[in-house]
Scaffold this motif. Structure first.
Motif, PDB file in Angstrom:
ATOM      1  N   GLY A  83       8.192   3.909  -6.162  1.00 25.43           N
ATOM      2  CA  GLY A  83       9.432   4.619  -5.854  1.00 25.43           C
ATOM      3  C   GLY A  83       9.274   5.492  -4.627  1.00 25.43           C
ATOM      4  O   GLY A  83       8.267   5.433  -3.915  1.00 25.43           O
ATOM      5  N   ASN A  84      10.283   6.324  -4.388  1.00 22.56           N
ATOM      6  CA  ASN A  84      10.319   7.215  -3.232  1.00 22.56           C
ATOM      7  C   ASN A  84      10.279   8.659  -3.708  1.00 22.56           C
ATOM      8  O   ASN A  84      11.029   9.038  -4.612  1.00 22.56           O
ATOM      9  N   PHE A  85       9.421   9.448  -3.081  1.00 22.20           N
ATOM     10  CA  PHE A  85       9.140  10.777  -3.596  1.00 22.20           C
ATOM     11  C   PHE A  85       9.117  11.820  -2.476  1.00 22.20           C
ATOM     12  O   PHE A  85       9.112  11.484  -1.288  1.00 22.20           O
ATOM     13  N   THR A  86       9.093  13.093  -2.888  1.00 22.41           N
ATOM     14  CA  THR A  86       8.932  14.222  -1.974  1.00 22.41           C
ATOM     15  C   THR A  86       7.861  15.151  -2.539  1.00 22.41           C
ATOM     16  O   THR A  86       7.368  14.941  -3.657  1.00 22.41           O
TER      17      THR A  86
ATOM     18  N   LEU B  14       6.106   8.495   0.123  1.00 24.16           N
ATOM     19  CA  LEU B  14       6.378   9.929   0.030  1.00 24.16           C
ATOM     20  C   LEU B  14       6.421  10.505   1.441  1.00 24.16           C
ATOM     21  O   LEU B  14       5.444  10.415   2.181  1.00 24.16           O
ATOM     22  N   TYR B  15       7.571  11.058   1.792  1.00 22.30           N
ATOM     23  CA  TYR B  15       7.720  11.737   3.080  1.00 22.30           C
ATOM     24  C   TYR B  15       7.734  13.233   2.860  1.00 22.30           C
ATOM     25  O   TYR B  15       8.393  13.737   1.937  1.00 22.30           O
ATOM     26  N   GLY B  16       7.011  13.953   3.704  1.00 28.91           N
ATOM     27  CA  GLY B  16       7.068  15.411   3.681  1.00 28.91           C
ATOM     28  C   GLY B  16       7.242  15.942   5.090  1.00 28.91           C
ATOM     29  O   GLY B  16       6.458  15.605   5.979  1.00 28.91           O
ATOM     30  N   SER B  17       8.267  16.743   5.307  1.00 34.28           N
ATOM     31  CA  SER B  17       8.394  17.394   6.618  1.00 34.28           C
ATOM     32  C   SER B  17       7.288  18.429   6.790  1.00 34.28           C
ATOM     33  O   SER B  17       6.922  18.782   7.906  1.00 34.28           O
ATOM     34  N   ASN B  18       6.735  18.881   5.649  1.00 32.05           N
ATOM     35  CA  ASN B  18       5.631  19.837   5.674  1.00 32.05           C
ATOM     36  C   ASN B  18       4.940  19.789   4.317  1.00 32.05           C
ATOM     37  O   ASN B  18       5.601  19.903   3.289  1.00 32.05           O
ATOM     38  N   PHE B  19       3.626  19.588   4.299  1.00 28.52           N
ATOM     39  CA  PHE B  19       2.901  19.419   3.040  1.00 28.52           C
ATOM     40  C   PHE B  19       2.292  20.713   2.516  1.00 28.52           C
ATOM     41  O   PHE B  19       1.697  20.728   1.445  1.00 28.52           O
TER      42      PHE B  19
ATOM     43  N   ILE C  96       0.859  -1.183   0.000  1.00 22.42           N
ATOM     44  CA  ILE C  96       0.000   0.000   0.000  1.00 22.42           C
ATOM     45  C   ILE C  96       0.901   1.240   0.000  1.00 22.42           C
ATOM     46  O   ILE C  96       1.767   1.373   0.876  1.00 22.42           O
ATOM     47  N   PRO C  97       0.742   2.153  -0.939  1.00 23.92           N
ATOM     48  CA  PRO C  97       1.545   3.381  -0.930  1.00 23.92           C
ATOM     49  C   PRO C  97       1.249   4.221   0.314  1.00 23.92           C
ATOM     50  O   PRO C  97       0.118   4.225   0.809  1.00 23.92           O
ATOM     51  N   VAL C  98       2.279   4.914   0.803  1.00 26.06           N
ATOM     52  CA  VAL C  98       2.169   5.670   2.054  1.00 26.06           C
ATOM     53  C   VAL C  98       2.598   7.117   1.842  1.00 26.06           C
ATOM     54  O   VAL C  98       3.667   7.386   1.287  1.00 26.06           O
ATOM     55  N   ILE C  99       1.765   8.032   2.333  1.00 25.06           N
ATOM     56  CA  ILE C  99       2.112   9.444   2.479  1.00 25.06           C
ATOM     57  C   ILE C  99       2.378   9.660   3.964  1.00 25.06           C
ATOM     58  O   ILE C  99       1.499   9.429   4.793  1.00 25.06           O
ATOM     59  N   CYS C 100       3.577  10.094   4.314  1.00 24.12           N
ATOM     60  CA  CYS C 100       3.936  10.235   5.730  1.00 24.12           C
ATOM     61  C   CYS C 100       4.306  11.676   6.065  1.00 24.12           C
ATOM     62  O   CYS C 100       5.166  12.276   5.425  1.00 24.12           O
TER      63      CYS C 100
END
Length: 234
Positions: A223-226, A94-99, A66-70
């Protein structure tokens, strides 16, 4: 989309409201550890929990493909392992320190200013972040991203630290005040003047909208994204 919310605190509630208004279905609202059963087969997971829980939460979701937005901060020493797990399971992370859109524009402005200021050593650089007293990690993930943007563009620095800037360590002051959603400032101060750039969040809605937009964007990708990929690489 079918969205599972892992971590159902203040941010989870706001994301729930905004995602529903955008026509998505919330199939799980979890304050506990996710499992294949209680996630209820979502298209994507949005994870806003606690630093101590984030790694295990994300790992379980990715291992279930399952894709994850963190948006959880304070656990990034384990992020490289999570990125490997995403690739191994042919899914997306996808990791975001701030969205927030405004903050991501602020990141770009910060790097541009750092590149301009790198040849003017008479200006001392200092970062400051202010958040609500419930925030558990310090400095904030956003402040760390700002610091990393400066370090990338200014060879005077090779690391960041909490406290005042000294030698090659870029300083971050972390302040906690009641009910402040988030304020971030970057100062360049000389003996004669000061340059400041600042971002002030008025509420958490901007963070939540950005997280839902990221979730919409990541469907079908691996893949891995920002957030840079979401906002600037369309």
């Amino acid at each position: 989309m079918k969205i599972a919310l892992v971590g159902y605190g203040k941010m989870g509630h706001i994301i729930d409201e905004i995602a529903t208004k955008r026509g998505h279905e919330i199939v799980a609202r979890l304050s506990e550890t996710p499992t294949a059963e209680n996630l209820n087969n979502p298209d994507v997971v949005i994870e806003f929990s606690h630093p101590e829980a984030a790694f295990n939460n994300i790992k379980i979701c990715l291992e279930n493909k399952i894709p994850v937005i963190c948006g959880t901060t304070g656990w990034l020493d384990q992020k490289p392992e999570i990125e490997k797990i995403a690739l191994q399971n042919d899914t997306a992370f996808l990791y975001g320190s701030n969205f927030s859109l405004g903050v991501n524009l602020f990141f770009a402005l910060n790097e541009k200013l750092a590149n301009l200021m790198k040849d003017f050593p008479e200006y001392k650089v200092q970062l400051e972040e202010i958040h609500h007293t419930h925030k558990k990690d310090a400095p904030s993930g956003t402040a760390i991203s700002l610091a990393e943007g400066i370090i990338k563009n200014d060879q005077r620095f090779d690391a960041w630290k909490l406290d005042e800037t000294q030698n090659k360590e870029l300083g971050i002051f972390a302040i906690r005040q009641d009910e402040v959603p988030g304020t971030h400032s970057v100062y360049y101060k000389s003996d004669v003047d000061e340059i400041e750039i600042k971002h002030t969040a008025f509420n958490r809605n901007g963070f939540a909208v950005g997280a839902v937009v990221a979730a919409e964007w990541i469907i079908g990708k691996t893949g891995n994204f920002t957030m840079n990929d979401v906002l600037f690489n369309k």
